[in-house]
Design an enzyme around this catalytic site. Structure first.
Site, PDB file in Angstrom:
ATOM      1  N   HIS A  35      70.951 -32.709  32.574  1.00 50.32           N
ATOM      2  CA  HIS A  35      70.257 -33.447  31.507  1.00 50.32           C
ATOM      3  C   HIS A  35      68.840 -33.758  31.977  1.00 50.32           C
ATOM      4  CE1 HIS A  35      70.147 -36.046  27.931  1.00 50.32           C
ATOM      5  NE2 HIS A  35      69.520 -36.946  28.680  1.00 50.32           N
ATOM      6  N   ASP A  37      65.325 -35.558  31.020  1.00 48.78           N
ATOM      7  CA  ASP A  37      64.705 -36.549  30.144  1.00 48.78           C
ATOM      8  C   ASP A  37      63.194 -36.364  30.095  1.00 48.78           C
ATOM      9  OD1 ASP A  37      66.874 -38.246  29.141  1.00 48.78           O
ATOM     10  OD2 ASP A  37      67.231 -38.671  31.257  1.00 48.78           O
ATOM     11  N   HIS A  68      66.271 -33.711  26.588  1.00 43.67           N
ATOM     12  CA  HIS A  68      66.261 -34.850  25.672  1.00 43.67           C
ATOM     13  C   HIS A  68      64.801 -35.284  25.520  1.00 43.67           C
ATOM     14  CE1 HIS A  68      67.527 -39.392  25.212  1.00 43.67           C
ATOM     15  NE2 HIS A  68      66.995 -38.901  24.108  1.00 43.67           N
ATOM     16  N   GLY A 157      64.519 -44.765  27.771  1.00 44.61           N
ATOM     17  CA  GLY A 157      63.329 -45.009  28.589  1.00 44.61           C
ATOM     18  C   GLY A 157      63.616 -45.069  30.074  1.00 44.61           C
ATOM     19  N   GLY A 160      69.891 -46.518  34.615  1.00 46.63           N
ATOM     20  CA  GLY A 160      70.451 -47.709  35.244  1.00 46.63           C
ATOM     21  C   GLY A 160      70.653 -48.910  34.344  1.00 46.63           C
ATOM     22  N   ASP A 186      74.734 -41.120  26.054  1.00 44.21           N
ATOM     23  CA  ASP A 186      73.720 -41.156  27.108  1.00 44.21           C
ATOM     24  C   ASP A 186      73.303 -42.598  27.361  1.00 44.21           C
ATOM     25  OD1 ASP A 186      71.574 -40.644  28.794  1.00 44.21           O
ATOM     26  OD2 ASP A 186      70.325 -39.672  27.279  1.00 44.21           O
ATOM     27  N   GLY A 187      73.567 -43.062  28.574  1.00 43.50           N
ATOM     28  CA  GLY A 187      73.137 -44.394  28.981  1.00 43.50           C
ATOM     29  C   GLY A 187      74.281 -45.273  29.424  1.00 43.50           C
ATOM     30  N   GLY A 208      73.623 -40.709  34.820  1.00 46.17           N
ATOM     31  CA  GLY A 208      72.554 -40.673  35.821  1.00 46.17           C
ATOM     32  C   GLY A 208      72.913 -41.477  37.053  1.00 46.17           C
ATOM     33  N   SER A 209      72.710 -42.788  36.972  1.00 44.67           N
ATOM     34  CA  SER A 209      72.886 -43.617  38.167  1.00 44.67           C
ATOM     35  C   SER A 209      74.318 -43.602  38.698  1.00 44.67           C
ATOM     36  CB  SER A 209      72.411 -45.042  37.902  1.00 44.67           C
ATOM     37  OG  SER A 209      72.820 -45.475  36.642  1.00 44.67           O
TER      38      SER A 209
HETATM   39  C1  DX5 Z   1      67.562 -43.033  29.151  1.00 42.54           C
HETATM   40  C2  DX5 Z   1      67.866 -41.591  29.416  1.00 42.54           C
HETATM   41  C3  DX5 Z   1      69.101 -41.336  30.144  1.00 42.54           C
HETATM   42  C4  DX5 Z   1      69.193 -41.950  31.528  1.00 42.54           C
HETATM   43  C5  DX5 Z   1      70.639 -42.299  31.739  1.00 42.54           C
HETATM   44  O1  DX5 Z   1      66.393 -43.044  28.409  1.00 42.54           O
HETATM   45  O2  DX5 Z   1      67.936 -40.910  28.171  1.00 42.54           O
HETATM   46  O3  DX5 Z   1      69.372 -39.946  30.203  1.00 42.54           O
HETATM   47  O4  DX5 Z   1      68.759 -41.114  32.558  1.00 42.54           O
HETATM   48  O5  DX5 Z   1      70.761 -42.942  32.957  1.00 42.54           O
HETATM   49  P1  DX5 Z   1      72.021 -43.844  33.336  1.00 42.54           P
HETATM   50  O6  DX5 Z   1      73.213 -42.961  33.320  1.00 42.54           O
HETATM   51  O7  DX5 Z   1      71.682 -44.353  34.702  1.00 42.54           O
HETATM   52  O8  DX5 Z   1      72.104 -44.930  32.321  1.00 42.54           O
HETATM   53 ZN    ZN Z   2      68.627 -38.792  28.136  1.00 41.26          ZN
END
Ligand code: DX5
Ligand code: ZN
Length: 235
Positions: A35, A37, A68, A157, A160, A186-187, A208-209
């Protein structure tokens, strides 16, 4: 056609100075997609990567790059992202109400897979006209239409942030209406939240995190996949 689990580590949480090896590490840990961003500091208050970085990464991997686009002018990004080697191009419904049809056709013409994303404050109904129209434009008999809806489970944005469980109503509604649609969340996804997302009907999971911060990212990825598969089976 049944939807399948796609686990997409968000490279926003990776070590950007070692992007190629981070990507390879995630793929070795079982990631289906990467993914990416893309933010340009307008649609969201952050600046991340753009087409040049996608192009550099593409030289090192054949992986599906799930891009994205958190930008106010997605149309301007279609050509460069297509050239750079993006696989999926997911734009935000909030900034494409007037030109989504042209946008989708251009994305397709560049060989990318169009997706539409919505912020937490945007009602799910806003993507319906797009889905209907996408279906009537692209549906070929016997084939699943190529489309995806990304339901943001945090304000876009930054990585985490805390998962917003109230977004699961959108996922549930969408899954009921479109059983074979790719629905991405996502998030804030991780071991403690994947159950809610998977049981609501999400099958594409961005993390992500929780993945990059884990001692064993492969375990988080396989647990995530298991949760999606179990819920898809029982639905
Ligand atoms: C937020 C992004 C996400 C972000 C998710 O704007 O679209 O893709 O990297 O990160 P985590 O999984 O850490 O919430
Ligand atoms: Zn994203």
């Amino acid at each position: 056609m049944a939807v399948t689990a796609k686990i997409a580590p968000s490279m926003l949480s990776s070590d950007f100075s070692n992007l190629a090896s981070e990507a390879e590490r995630m793929l070795n840990c079982g990631a289906d997609w990467l993914h990416m961003d893309v933010m340009n500091g307008h649609f969201v208050p952050n600046l991340t990567i753009g087409a040049p970085v996608i192009e550099s990464l593409r030289k090192h991997t054949k992986a599906y790059l799930d891009c994205h686009l958190m930008v106010t002018n997605p149309l301007d990004y279609v050509e460069p992202m297509g050239k750079a080697g993006a696989s999926g191009f997911t734009f935000h419904v909030e900034v494409s109400k007037d030109n989504w049809q042209e946008l989708v056709l251009r994305i397709k013409s560049k060989g990318m897979r169009p997706g539409v994303a919505l912020k937490p404050g945007t009602p799910i109904e806003e993507v319906y006209p797009l889905l209907r129209k996408l279906r009537s434009i692209f549906e070929v008999e016997g084939e699943n239409p190529v489309e995806m809806v990304l339901v943001l489970t945090v304000e876009p944005g930054f990585g985490g942030q805390k998962f917003m469980p109230e977004m699961m109503d959108k996922v549930r509604t969408l899954r009921k209406k479109y059983p074979s649609l790719d629905i991405e969340v996502d998030g804030g996804l991780g071991p403690s939240t994947i159950g809610a997302a998977a049981s609501a009907g999400a099958n594409c999971i961005v993390a992500g995190s929780s993945v990059f911060g884990a001692a064993e990212p492969a375990n988080v990825i396989s647990l995530t996949r298991k949760s999606v598969n179990e819920n898809r089976k029982s639905s």
